[in-house]
Design a protein around this motif. Structure first.
Motif, PDB file in Angstrom:
ATOM      1  N   ARG A 215     -65.427  -8.596 121.236  1.00 17.63           N
ATOM      2  CA  ARG A 215     -64.474  -7.763 120.198  1.00 17.63           C
ATOM      3  C   ARG A 215     -63.833  -8.910 119.367  1.00 17.63           C
ATOM      4  O   ARG A 215     -63.717  -8.867 118.279  1.00 17.63           O
ATOM      5  CB  ARG A 215     -63.797  -6.754 120.633  1.00 17.63           C
ATOM      6  CG  ARG A 215     -64.310  -5.456 121.277  1.00 17.63           C
ATOM      7  CD  ARG A 215     -63.417  -4.538 121.585  1.00 17.63           C
ATOM      8  NE  ARG A 215     -63.983  -3.222 122.141  1.00 17.63           N
ATOM      9  CZ  ARG A 215     -64.067  -3.047 123.419  1.00 17.63           C
ATOM     10  NH1 ARG A 215     -63.406  -3.517 124.499  1.00 17.63           N
ATOM     11  NH2 ARG A 215     -64.728  -1.787 123.956  1.00 17.63           N
TER      12      ARG A 215
ATOM     13  N   ALA B  17     -61.354  -6.697 116.357  1.00 18.69           N
ATOM     14  CA  ALA B  17     -59.947  -6.376 116.521  1.00 18.69           C
ATOM     15  C   ALA B  17     -59.276  -7.674 117.201  1.00 18.69           C
ATOM     16  O   ALA B  17     -59.886  -8.708 117.584  1.00 18.69           O
ATOM     17  CB  ALA B  17     -60.293  -5.472 117.907  1.00 18.69           C
TER      18      ALA B  17
ATOM     19  N   ASP C 160     -55.105  -5.566 120.332  1.00 19.68           N
ATOM     20  CA  ASP C 160     -55.862  -4.392 120.458  1.00 19.68           C
ATOM     21  C   ASP C 160     -57.044  -4.465 121.417  1.00 19.68           C
ATOM     22  O   ASP C 160     -57.307  -3.549 122.207  1.00 19.68           O
ATOM     23  CB  ASP C 160     -56.021  -4.271 119.188  1.00 19.68           C
ATOM     24  CG  ASP C 160     -55.000  -3.829 118.329  1.00 19.68           C
ATOM     25  OD1 ASP C 160     -54.001  -3.399 118.642  1.00 19.68           O
ATOM     26  OD2 ASP C 160     -55.014  -4.088 116.894  1.00 19.68           O
TER      27      ASP C 160
ATOM     28  N   LYS D 295     -56.013  -3.846 124.974  1.00 18.95           N
ATOM     29  CA  LYS D 295     -55.645  -2.585 125.235  1.00 18.95           C
ATOM     30  C   LYS D 295     -57.135  -1.744 125.569  1.00 18.95           C
ATOM     31  O   LYS D 295     -57.250  -0.848 126.214  1.00 18.95           O
ATOM     32  CB  LYS D 295     -54.836  -1.950 123.978  1.00 18.95           C
ATOM     33  CG  LYS D 295     -53.397  -2.335 123.866  1.00 18.95           C
ATOM     34  CD  LYS D 295     -52.751  -1.741 122.698  1.00 18.95           C
ATOM     35  CE  LYS D 295     -51.152  -2.604 122.698  1.00 18.95           C
ATOM     36  NZ  LYS D 295     -50.616  -1.981 121.530  1.00 18.95           N
ATOM     37  N   GLN D 296     -57.676  -1.751 124.389  1.00 18.27           N
ATOM     38  CA  GLN D 296     -59.142  -1.295 124.489  1.00 18.27           C
ATOM     39  C   GLN D 296     -59.833  -1.365 126.130  1.00 18.27           C
ATOM     40  O   GLN D 296     -60.608  -0.676 126.611  1.00 18.27           O
ATOM     41  CB  GLN D 296     -60.229  -1.477 123.407  1.00 18.27           C
ATOM     42  CG  GLN D 296     -59.766  -0.901 121.801  1.00 18.27           C
ATOM     43  CD  GLN D 296     -60.283  -1.552 120.831  1.00 18.27           C
ATOM     44  OE1 GLN D 296     -61.566  -1.717 120.896  1.00 18.27           O
ATOM     45  NE2 GLN D 296     -59.686  -1.615 119.592  1.00 18.27           N
ATOM     46  N   THR D 297     -59.806  -2.737 126.153  1.00 18.91           N
ATOM     47  CA  THR D 297     -60.648  -3.122 127.473  1.00 18.91           C
ATOM     48  C   THR D 297     -59.932  -2.931 128.718  1.00 18.91           C
ATOM     49  O   THR D 297     -60.768  -2.439 129.690  1.00 18.91           O
ATOM     50  CB  THR D 297     -60.700  -4.705 127.405  1.00 18.91           C
ATOM     51  OG1 THR D 297     -61.285  -5.255 126.143  1.00 18.91           O
ATOM     52  CG2 THR D 297     -61.427  -5.332 128.606  1.00 18.91           C
TER      53      THR D 297
ATOM     54  N   GLN E  37     -61.064   0.765 129.066  1.00 17.54           N
ATOM     55  CA  GLN E  37     -62.393   0.862 129.436  1.00 17.54           C
ATOM     56  C   GLN E  37     -62.311   0.320 131.026  1.00 17.54           C
ATOM     57  O   GLN E  37     -63.281   1.253 131.660  1.00 17.54           O
ATOM     58  CB  GLN E  37     -63.131  -0.063 128.493  1.00 17.54           C
ATOM     59  CG  GLN E  37     -64.606   0.155 128.865  1.00 17.54           C
ATOM     60  CD  GLN E  37     -65.578  -0.682 128.016  1.00 17.54           C
ATOM     61  OE1 GLN E  37     -65.043  -1.716 127.439  1.00 17.54           O
ATOM     62  NE2 GLN E  37     -66.772  -0.300 127.822  1.00 17.54           N
TER      63      GLN E  37
END
Length: 293
Positions: free
Chosen positions: A190, A196, A200, A203-205, A208
């Motif tokens: 990403r 991203a 960000d 946070k997403q990772t 996940q």
């Protein structure tokens, strides 16, 4: 051919599992940049199918190389440790494909009702939906290749090492840690592709990693309870299809629909907890590899 008694030290089991995780994730990047295409580009997916396929062929060989041989009462063949068992003319294989799927669908009772309300179920009755899906590389990856290859590597070749070293209970919680952390490479993708910012993407990772670790524990539970690779593969494919439950969508519905949806989410969780052990009873699957029956 001699049967196999898998017996490795705890530190060896952890290192071997780490090695499997590194090899699997590393195989996704052996092709280089591929002209800057993202992970959903057909060329990227096709080549990753090849590299992951090679890893899936090599993993059982590594498992065999680090296995101890013996003919004791607890000995099983290597393919039995990997969940490739066909006793009773395949009847338990059918159970392993059906019962864990039903159990997982019960857990997703709320999201399934959302699909019904949105008219998604009608698509499943259309032959064109299935013909288009099977020609779609992203669909094939998410529903066939990823569930099979990830369960083969992160469950079928790791748990045979972890269970003799740590026991079934601890292994169910240790095994998904390798699976969750293996998804950290998505953050790098990403950031590198500018999808991203670092914060960000982190946070997403992390999110996940958390839910894939939870799923990994459930998948390891299904594998050790049923003794069949088929059980977590089917559950994995179904969860990939459903995605993470859309809790925010529920809150967007007016009353009394919102209350009905919340009740179905709760009911699904309660029924899943109640049926979790009965539907995965080892004797139902003739599983004497990871449990005494």
């Amino acid at each position: 051919m001699a049967a196999i008694v898998l017996d490795v030290a705890a530190w060896q089991a952890v290192l071997l599992c780490f090695l499997f995780a590194v090899i699997y994730v590393g195989s996704l990047y052996v092709w280089g940049n591929l002209s800057g295409h993202d992970r959903d580009h057909p060329d990227v997916i096709r080549r990753r199918f090849i590299s992951v396929g090679v890893v899936c062929l090599c993993a059982p060989v590594l498992l065999w190389m680090f296995s101890d041989y013996g003919d004791g009462p607890d000995a099983h063949y290597i393919w039995e440790w990997m969940g490739l068992r066909f006793p009773w003319f395949g009847l338990t294989l059918i159970f392993a494909a059906v019962f864990p799927l039903i159990l997982t669908m019960i857990l997703f009772l709320g999201p399934l009702y959302l699909h019904y309300m949105d008219g998604v179920f009608r698509l499943y009755l259309e032959p064109r939906y299935w013909s288009n899906s099977i020609r779609n590389y992203v669909w094939v990856r998410n529903h066939i290749v990823a569930p099979f290859s990830e369960e083969l590597i992160f469950r079928a070749t790791m748990l045979p090492f972890l269970v003799p070293a740590f026991g079934v209970g601890w292994s169910i919680f240790l095994c998904p840690l390798f699976f969750g952390v293996a998804h950290f490479h998505h953050m790098i993708e990403r950031v590198i592709r500018g999808q991203a910012e670092v914060a960000d993407a982190l946070k997403q990772t992390v999110f996940q990693i958390c839910y894939t670790t939870v799923f990994g524990a459930y998948s390891a539970f299904l594998f050790t309870r049923t003794g069949h690779l088929m059980a977590p593969v089917i559950a994995h494919a179904f969860c990939n299809h459903m995605g993470f439950p859309a809790f925010n969508e529920v809150l967007g519905y007016p009353q009394p629909t919102r209350t009905k949806l919340i009740a179905l989410f709760v009911l699904g969780l309660v029924l899943w907890v109640f049926l979790l052990f009965p539907l995965t009873t080892p004797w139902l699957y003739h599983n004497d590899v990871y449990y005494e029956i």
